[in-house]
Write a protein that holds these residues in place. Structure first.
Motif, mmCIF file in Angstrom:
data_model
loop_
_atom_site.group_PDB
_atom_site.id
_atom_site.type_symbol
_atom_site.label_atom_id
_atom_site.label_comp_id
_atom_site.label_asym_id
_atom_site.label_seq_id
_atom_site.Cartn_x
_atom_site.Cartn_y
_atom_site.Cartn_z
ATOM 1 N N THR A 169 -27.728 12.934 -3.596
ATOM 2 C CA THR A 169 -27.951 14.113 -4.422
ATOM 3 C C THR A 169 -27.482 15.378 -3.713
ATOM 4 O O THR A 169 -26.836 16.250 -4.311
ATOM 5 C CB THR A 169 -29.438 14.240 -4.773
ATOM 6 O OG1 THR A 169 -29.843 13.093 -5.524
ATOM 7 C CG2 THR A 169 -29.706 15.492 -5.598
ATOM 8 N N GLU A 175 -18.959 12.538 -9.839
ATOM 9 C CA GLU A 175 -19.037 11.083 -9.978
ATOM 10 C C GLU A 175 -17.681 10.465 -10.295
ATOM 11 O O GLU A 175 -17.404 9.342 -9.882
ATOM 12 C CB GLU A 175 -20.045 10.722 -11.078
ATOM 13 C CG GLU A 175 -21.482 11.047 -10.708
ATOM 14 C CD GLU A 175 -22.458 10.563 -11.760
ATOM 15 O OE1 GLU A 175 -22.025 9.832 -12.681
ATOM 16 O OE2 GLU A 175 -23.650 10.910 -11.666
ATOM 17 N N TRP A 178 -15.730 9.719 -6.976
ATOM 18 C CA TRP A 178 -16.316 8.956 -5.875
ATOM 19 C C TRP A 178 -16.970 7.677 -6.384
ATOM 20 O O TRP A 178 -17.605 7.660 -7.437
ATOM 21 C CB TRP A 178 -17.355 9.795 -5.136
ATOM 22 C CG TRP A 178 -16.760 10.940 -4.395
ATOM 23 C CD1 TRP A 178 -16.465 12.188 -4.886
ATOM 24 C CD2 TRP A 178 -16.347 10.942 -3.027
ATOM 25 N NE1 TRP A 178 -15.916 12.966 -3.905
ATOM 26 C CE2 TRP A 178 -15.828 12.230 -2.764
ATOM 27 C CE3 TRP A 178 -16.384 9.995 -2.011
ATOM 28 C CZ2 TRP A 178 -15.345 12.583 -1.498
ATOM 29 C CZ3 TRP A 178 -15.903 10.346 -0.757
ATOM 30 C CH2 TRP A 178 -15.386 11.629 -0.512
ATOM 31 N N GLU A 179 -16.845 6.632 -5.593
ATOM 32 C CA GLU A 179 -17.507 5.356 -5.859
ATOM 33 C C GLU A 179 -18.576 5.134 -4.793
ATOM 34 O O GLU A 179 -18.279 5.167 -3.594
ATOM 35 C CB GLU A 179 -16.493 4.219 -5.822
ATOM 36 C CG GLU A 179 -17.091 2.845 -6.079
ATOM 37 C CD GLU A 179 -16.061 1.746 -5.970
ATOM 38 O OE1 GLU A 179 -16.424 0.588 -6.254
ATOM 39 O OE2 GLU A 179 -14.902 2.029 -5.583
ATOM 40 N N VAL A 180 -19.814 4.919 -5.240
ATOM 41 C CA VAL A 180 -20.906 4.648 -4.306
ATOM 42 C C VAL A 180 -20.910 3.156 -3.995
ATOM 43 O O VAL A 180 -21.179 2.334 -4.866
ATOM 44 C CB VAL A 180 -22.264 5.082 -4.892
ATOM 45 C CG1 VAL A 180 -23.383 4.773 -3.894
ATOM 46 C CG2 VAL A 180 -22.251 6.567 -5.228
#
Length: 207
Positions: A169, A175, A178-180
């Protein structure tokens, strides 16, 4: 961060490292090994590199590494470690108080393992700057303590460290860009009577 605060941080960590011949184990952080072992080597930035164990481990695997730390004492040890390991030509160590200055360039990997300080450190802005230096397809790895250290006797007497979700956060990353890949807490074995036993691990890939 003003110049006085930056200088105070440098003095504090130089004194801390000067207390003993070696502060850390000389071995790479387990989370770094687990999360980067399968990556194609490229350029890497190791934030808060200390005595250089992570930077040397990466360089041995083909990475070209810039290590940054506030302590000149630690950086001298890191250079010596890299030379002894035969990777001096693949490593560069720079002195930065990361709240005031930051290494130039873009990187395929930025690692921030246990980037905590008793001194004034604007950790969230520093990590957002780190994210901005990731090249396309590159990786951002953030490993940190969670909660209060085990040695704290009085609840609330030490700043609690964020969970993986809180780290995500605070990064404020789009989003779509970016890839988590990893965002979790992990138990970690440690030697001695004190220390943390839970760490947050966050690994992201820039699309």
């Amino acid at each position: 961060m003003n110049d006085d605060a930056a200088t105070a941080g440098q003095r504090f960590w130089d004194a801390r490292y000067s207390e003993s011949r070696r502060v850390w184990s000389g071995e790479p952080n387990a989370a770094l090994v687990a999360e980067t072992a399968g990556l194609e080597p490229g350029t890497a930035l190791d934030l808060g590199c200390g005595e250089g164990a992570d930077a040397v481990w990466l360089a041995r695997r083909g990475w070209r590494v810039v290590g940054a730390d506030v302590s000149g004492v630690a950086l001298e040890r890191a250079r010596a470690h890299a030379d002894e390991a035969g990777v001096g030509e693949r490593t560069e160590f720079q002195r930065h108080n990361l709240g005031a200055s930051f290494p130039e360039g873009r990187f395929d990997l930025v690692s921030a393992c246990f980037l905590h300080s008793w001194q004034d450190l604007p950790r969230e802005p520093v990590l957002r700057t780190a994210a901005s230096r990731i090249a396309s397809g590159g990786t951002l790895l953030i490993v940190g303590h969670v909660g209060e250290p085990m040695w704290v006797e009085e609840v609330g007497s030490y700043v609690e460290q964020p969970t993986a979700a809180e780290v995500l956060t605070s990064l404020e990353l789009p989003e779509a860009e970016w890839e988590v890949l990893v965002a979790e807490e992990r138990k970690r074995a440690h030697a001695g009577p004190g220390g943390h036993d839970t760490d947050s691990v966050v690994r992201l890939r820039r699309r």
